[in-house]
Design a protein around this motif. Sequence first.
Motif, PDB file in Angstrom:
ATOM      1  N   THR A 191       0.842  -1.189   0.000  1.00 15.70           N
ATOM      2  CA  THR A 191       0.000   0.000   0.000  1.00 15.70           C
ATOM      3  C   THR A 191       0.878   1.241   0.000  1.00 15.70           C
ATOM      4  OG1 THR A 191      -0.101  -0.048   2.416  1.00 15.70           O
ATOM      5  CG2 THR A 191      -1.909  -1.119   1.222  1.00 15.70           C
ATOM      6  N   LEU A 192       0.251   2.378  -0.304  1.00 17.28           N
ATOM      7  CA  LEU A 192       0.916   3.672  -0.229  1.00 17.28           C
ATOM      8  C   LEU A 192      -0.002   4.624   0.512  1.00 17.28           C
ATOM      9  CD1 LEU A 192       3.132   5.723  -0.887  1.00 17.28           C
ATOM     10  CD2 LEU A 192       2.007   6.120  -3.095  1.00 17.28           C
ATOM     11  N   TYR A 193       0.364   4.960   1.736  1.00 18.28           N
ATOM     12  CA  TYR A 193      -0.408   5.922   2.524  1.00 18.28           C
ATOM     13  C   TYR A 193      -0.202   7.312   1.934  1.00 18.28           C
ATOM     14  CZ  TYR A 193      -1.828   8.612   6.666  1.00 18.28           C
ATOM     15  OH  TYR A 193      -2.438   9.491   7.528  1.00 18.28           O
ATOM     16  N   SER A 194      -1.263   8.102   1.897  1.00 19.31           N
ATOM     17  CA  SER A 194      -1.209   9.376   1.173  1.00 19.31           C
ATOM     18  C   SER A 194      -0.269  10.391   1.821  1.00 19.31           C
ATOM     19  CB  SER A 194      -2.613   9.969   1.058  1.00 19.31           C
ATOM     20  OG  SER A 194      -3.200  10.134   2.340  1.00 19.31           O
ATOM     21  N   PHE A 195      -0.191  10.418   3.183  1.00 28.22           N
ATOM     22  CA  PHE A 195       0.665  11.409   3.850  1.00 28.22           C
ATOM     23  C   PHE A 195       2.073  10.841   4.021  1.00 28.22           C
ATOM     24  CE2 PHE A 195       2.107  13.986   7.576  1.00 28.22           C
ATOM     25  CZ  PHE A 195       2.069  15.213   6.948  1.00 28.22           C
ATOM     26  N   THR A 196       2.728  10.641   2.885  1.00 28.65           N
ATOM     27  CA  THR A 196       4.114  10.187   2.833  1.00 28.65           C
ATOM     28  C   THR A 196       4.801  10.983   1.736  1.00 28.65           C
ATOM     29  OG1 THR A 196       3.519   8.437   1.268  1.00 28.65           O
ATOM     30  CG2 THR A 196       3.562   7.839   3.601  1.00 28.65           C
ATOM     31  N   VAL A 197       6.101  10.854   1.665  1.00 24.50           N
ATOM     32  CA  VAL A 197       6.834  11.628   0.668  1.00 24.50           C
ATOM     33  C   VAL A 197       6.410  11.231  -0.743  1.00 24.50           C
ATOM     34  CG1 VAL A 197       8.789  10.012   0.714  1.00 24.50           C
ATOM     35  CG2 VAL A 197       9.125  12.352  -0.078  1.00 24.50           C
ATOM     36  N   GLU A 198       6.133   9.953  -0.963  1.00 27.90           N
ATOM     37  CA  GLU A 198       5.689   9.519  -2.289  1.00 27.90           C
ATOM     38  C   GLU A 198       4.231   9.880  -2.533  1.00 27.90           C
ATOM     39  OE1 GLU A 198       5.644   5.464  -5.073  1.00 27.90           O
ATOM     40  OE2 GLU A 198       6.453   5.410  -3.020  1.00 27.90           O
ATOM     41  N   GLY A 199       3.397   9.746  -1.487  1.00 29.06           N
ATOM     42  CA  GLY A 199       2.002  10.137  -1.633  1.00 29.06           C
ATOM     43  C   GLY A 199       1.840  11.623  -1.904  1.00 29.06           C
ATOM     44  N   GLU A 200       2.692  12.436  -1.282  1.00 35.59           N
ATOM     45  CA  GLU A 200       2.640  13.877  -1.520  1.00 35.59           C
ATOM     46  C   GLU A 200       2.917  14.214  -2.980  1.00 35.59           C
ATOM     47  OE1 GLU A 200       2.568  17.012   0.984  1.00 35.59           O
ATOM     48  OE2 GLU A 200       1.025  15.484   1.133  1.00 35.59           O
ATOM     49  N   ARG A 201       3.830  13.483  -3.600  1.00 33.30           N
ATOM     50  CA  ARG A 201       4.154  13.759  -5.004  1.00 33.30           C
ATOM     51  C   ARG A 201       2.931  13.579  -5.898  1.00 33.30           C
ATOM     52  NH1 ARG A 201       8.889  10.085  -4.292  1.00 33.30           N
ATOM     53  NH2 ARG A 201      10.593  11.334  -3.439  1.00 33.30           N
ATOM     54  N   ILE A 202       2.045  12.680  -5.522  1.00 32.39           N
ATOM     55  CA  ILE A 202       0.819  12.471  -6.301  1.00 32.39           C
ATOM     56  C   ILE A 202      -0.194  13.579  -6.013  1.00 32.39           C
ATOM     57  CG2 ILE A 202      -1.130  10.914  -6.690  1.00 32.39           C
ATOM     58  CD1 ILE A 202       0.727   8.585  -5.942  1.00 32.39           C
ATOM     59  N   LEU A 203      -0.434  13.847  -4.729  1.00 32.61           N
ATOM     60  CA  LEU A 203      -1.534  14.731  -4.358  1.00 32.61           C
ATOM     61  C   LEU A 203      -1.218  16.202  -4.538  1.00 32.61           C
ATOM     62  CD1 LEU A 203      -2.854  12.918  -1.163  1.00 32.61           C
ATOM     63  CD2 LEU A 203      -3.478  12.577  -3.563  1.00 32.61           C
ATOM     64  N   LEU A 204       0.040  16.561  -4.673  1.00 31.08           N
ATOM     65  CA  LEU A 204       0.384  17.965  -4.891  1.00 31.08           C
ATOM     66  C   LEU A 204       0.282  18.378  -6.360  1.00 31.08           C
ATOM     67  CD1 LEU A 204       3.445  18.464  -2.505  1.00 31.08           C
ATOM     68  CD2 LEU A 204       1.129  19.374  -2.232  1.00 31.08           C
ATOM     69  N   GLN A 205       0.039  17.420  -7.231  1.00 32.11           N
ATOM     70  CA  GLN A 205      -0.087  17.758  -8.649  1.00 32.11           C
ATOM     71  C   GLN A 205      -1.384  18.532  -8.881  1.00 32.11           C
ATOM     72  OE1 GLN A 205       2.575  17.159 -10.532  1.00 32.11           O
ATOM     73  NE2 GLN A 205       3.414  16.230  -8.652  1.00 32.11           N
ATOM     74  N   GLU A 206      -1.322  19.503  -9.784  1.00 35.00           N
ATOM     75  CA  GLU A 206      -2.473  20.363 -10.045  1.00 35.00           C
ATOM     76  C   GLU A 206      -3.137  20.079 -11.386  1.00 35.00           C
ATOM     77  OE1 GLU A 206      -1.487  24.430  -9.487  1.00 35.00           O
ATOM     78  OE2 GLU A 206      -0.743  24.144  -7.441  1.00 35.00           O
ATOM     79  N   LYS A 207      -2.564  19.201 -12.189  1.00 33.32           N
ATOM     80  CA  LYS A 207      -3.144  18.863 -13.478  1.00 33.32           C
ATOM     81  C   LYS A 207      -3.464  17.378 -13.515  1.00 33.32           C
ATOM     82  CE  LYS A 207      -0.596  22.447 -15.997  1.00 33.32           C
ATOM     83  NZ  LYS A 207       0.360  22.720 -17.123  1.00 33.32           N
ATOM     84  N   GLU A 208      -4.547  17.075 -14.216  1.00 35.27           N
ATOM     85  CA  GLU A 208      -5.002  15.691 -14.297  1.00 35.27           C
ATOM     86  C   GLU A 208      -3.928  14.780 -14.871  1.00 35.27           C
ATOM     87  OE1 GLU A 208      -7.983  13.757 -17.330  1.00 35.27           O
ATOM     88  OE2 GLU A 208      -9.125  14.656 -15.672  1.00 35.27           O
ATOM     89  N   GLU A 209      -3.296  15.215 -15.938  1.00 31.33           N
ATOM     90  CA  GLU A 209      -2.292  14.360 -16.576  1.00 31.33           C
ATOM     91  C   GLU A 209      -1.085  14.129 -15.667  1.00 31.33           C
ATOM     92  OE1 GLU A 209      -2.005  18.539 -18.480  1.00 31.33           O
ATOM     93  OE2 GLU A 209      -3.552  17.145 -17.757  1.00 31.33           O
ATOM     94  N   ASP A 210      -0.782  15.122 -14.809  1.00 28.86           N
ATOM     95  CA  ASP A 210       0.341  14.947 -13.883  1.00 28.86           C
ATOM     96  C   ASP A 210      -0.010  13.952 -12.779  1.00 28.86           C
ATOM     97  OD1 ASP A 210       1.836  16.752 -15.334  1.00 28.86           O
ATOM     98  OD2 ASP A 210       1.209  18.466 -14.125  1.00 28.86           O
ATOM     99  N   VAL A 211      -1.261  14.003 -12.301  1.00 32.00           N
ATOM    100  CA  VAL A 211      -1.703  13.020 -11.299  1.00 32.00           C
ATOM    101  C   VAL A 211      -1.617  11.614 -11.882  1.00 32.00           C
ATOM    102  CG1 VAL A 211      -3.686  12.193  -9.977  1.00 32.00           C
ATOM    103  CG2 VAL A 211      -3.179  14.635 -10.057  1.00 32.00           C
ATOM    104  N   LEU A 212      -2.103  11.452 -13.114  1.00 25.30           N
ATOM    105  CA  LEU A 212      -2.067  10.139 -13.752  1.00 25.30           C
ATOM    106  C   LEU A 212      -0.631   9.657 -13.940  1.00 25.30           C
ATOM    107  CD1 LEU A 212      -4.838  10.714 -16.448  1.00 25.30           C
ATOM    108  CD2 LEU A 212      -5.044   9.445 -14.308  1.00 25.30           C
TER     109      LEU A 212
END
Length: 642
Positions: free
Chosen positions: A562-583
Amino acid sequence: MQEAFNLPAALADLLIACAFVVVLWRPLGRTLLSRIGADLQSRDFWTCAAVGMGLWGLCVLLLGSIGLLYRWMLLTTAGLLWAAAWVLRPKSDIDGISELPDLPLGLPDRILSFGIAGLSAVFLGIGLASSLAPELSFDALNVHLPYARDSAAAHRTAFEPNNWSSAMPALPLMGYVTAFVFSGVTLAKLFSLTCYLAAGGVVYSFAARMWGRSHAGVATLLFLSCPVAIYEATTALIDLPLTLYSAVAVLALLEWVMSGRQAPLWLSAVALGLGLGCKYHAVFWLPPILLVVFWHVWMVERPRASHAMLRALGYAMIVFVVASPWLLRAWWYTGNPVFPLANGWFQSPYFPPSMEAAAKAMYDNEGVGRSPVALALLPWTVTFNPAPFRGTLGILFLPGLVLAIFRTRDRMLRHALSVAGFYFYAWALSAQEIRYLLPLVPVLALLAAVGFLGKPRSLYPLPAAPGAPRGNLAARSGTAVVLVGALMSLPSIYPLWARGWTYWHAYQSPLRYLLGRQTAMDYLGRDIPSIHVYDYINRNLALPSRVLLLNDASQFYSTVPTLYSFTVEGERILLQEKEEDVLAKLRESRISHVLLNYNGIAPLPGVAQRKGVYFFLDPGFQERFLETVFSRNNVALYRFRQ
């Protein structure tokens, strides 16, 4: 997941826990304490066990660092340590008084003593019963137990960038790693319960040595009945080990003040170093203890300030030498010796500014603030208005402290009050989370016992004076008040007077589960609504699947990565502001599924929004990229359409 309670396995875990405490940790600690000259403390079972547990934790850290966490290696190490403790054991019984003799008890005193013992046993029973049931606590399920389980499986205590427990002080986790090498989560919870019992035992032994069994029984009950302490005893959190070492450190310091022997002072330094290996909050004790050491040496032992300064410096050096393995480990892994604290200075990439700001904002949301008025009223507020802190230490400590201030002028108790006051306000100025105040409770219990029972007889100076009879009306009344106050901490009574939600409100009796009338899934379902989704994951997913957890922190119950959202890797996903960057970040992190817990989902005040979160909540995004696989209790599992 095991559905029903397994009594033979639980009994085996109890035997393993007892074997570690009695056969290994206690002899180790006794040998070390006798070698440094702490004769009285070496006769204290629980002080010896605490020191031995700390030494064992350092051994597990060493073995884990070189990839030797195998059962045969731990057994071999334990055997060698036991043999060394036996060879170096004290050759004869230690002379001296270890406990202040008690005066004969009258019938009313016997009844009160029976009540204290019985109620103490009830609280220990509550902790034991919950230790045999599945874990419910958030941090334990999110970081502590997953790290211990994964370390045991990999035979190595490695650094995991997405689990901050792997870089922070982790002495309690070495016990949990041991538990998973030999058994599993029940043994880990029993080790946590051991720290609860041991802290109470240290309080009892110190008070009995100083003032007799009446004060010892009252002080122990005050500690055991603390709602935060008994809550922690039902979990696999890590505040109780720090509480245990805090008790040893402060009480050994006070004994040094009274006795003049140097060994208790060095024991105090070792214990505080072990406490710093549990959590950074142990550093709150260091400034007031150094002040007490300096003042006492300067004013009592020697007139020259340089000698006092050298003694205080020696104390601090021992503390940091004992704690240094954890600080060096954090620096080696992250570049920050106190990771994740002070990361603005050390700039570790594993705790970016967004996470540091979010953590600070979350702590700022707890408590009642730091205005002068709020700080002045804080002792009252934290006692009678527990909701902002998510708990209370109990309603007896504040009146007990007030009585202690007016009923005694003892030098040792004045030092105890000053050290406790410094710790309390250091806590108030940092993070007003009630669990971080738990290490103060053993000291408060001793002070409150003196307040309620009156000025005690004392073991020091030797020989002990016979003192006045203790069966007086004031002492009996104080004992009765403590009994009533302790009753108010029982889980069936506590919600009647403690308003607002606190940790102890969340208590769930494990009795039906232990009697076989409730499955583990049903027991977990009330507090972990996602448990059925995890069960689906475990039955239907396998490697190379990886699940992103959003608004859920129970990853221990997943056997799939699993990947918990409040981690250094999870932050990289959730800080993205564009849909294509999240994907793109989802693909980069090899996310195959997303678990989204809709229960209580809301932005926290003061925490900067993660724009990426809103994509997962958007129906259009879900329709295009997320396929619902399973849903229950308002928790959904989606398959990521890559």
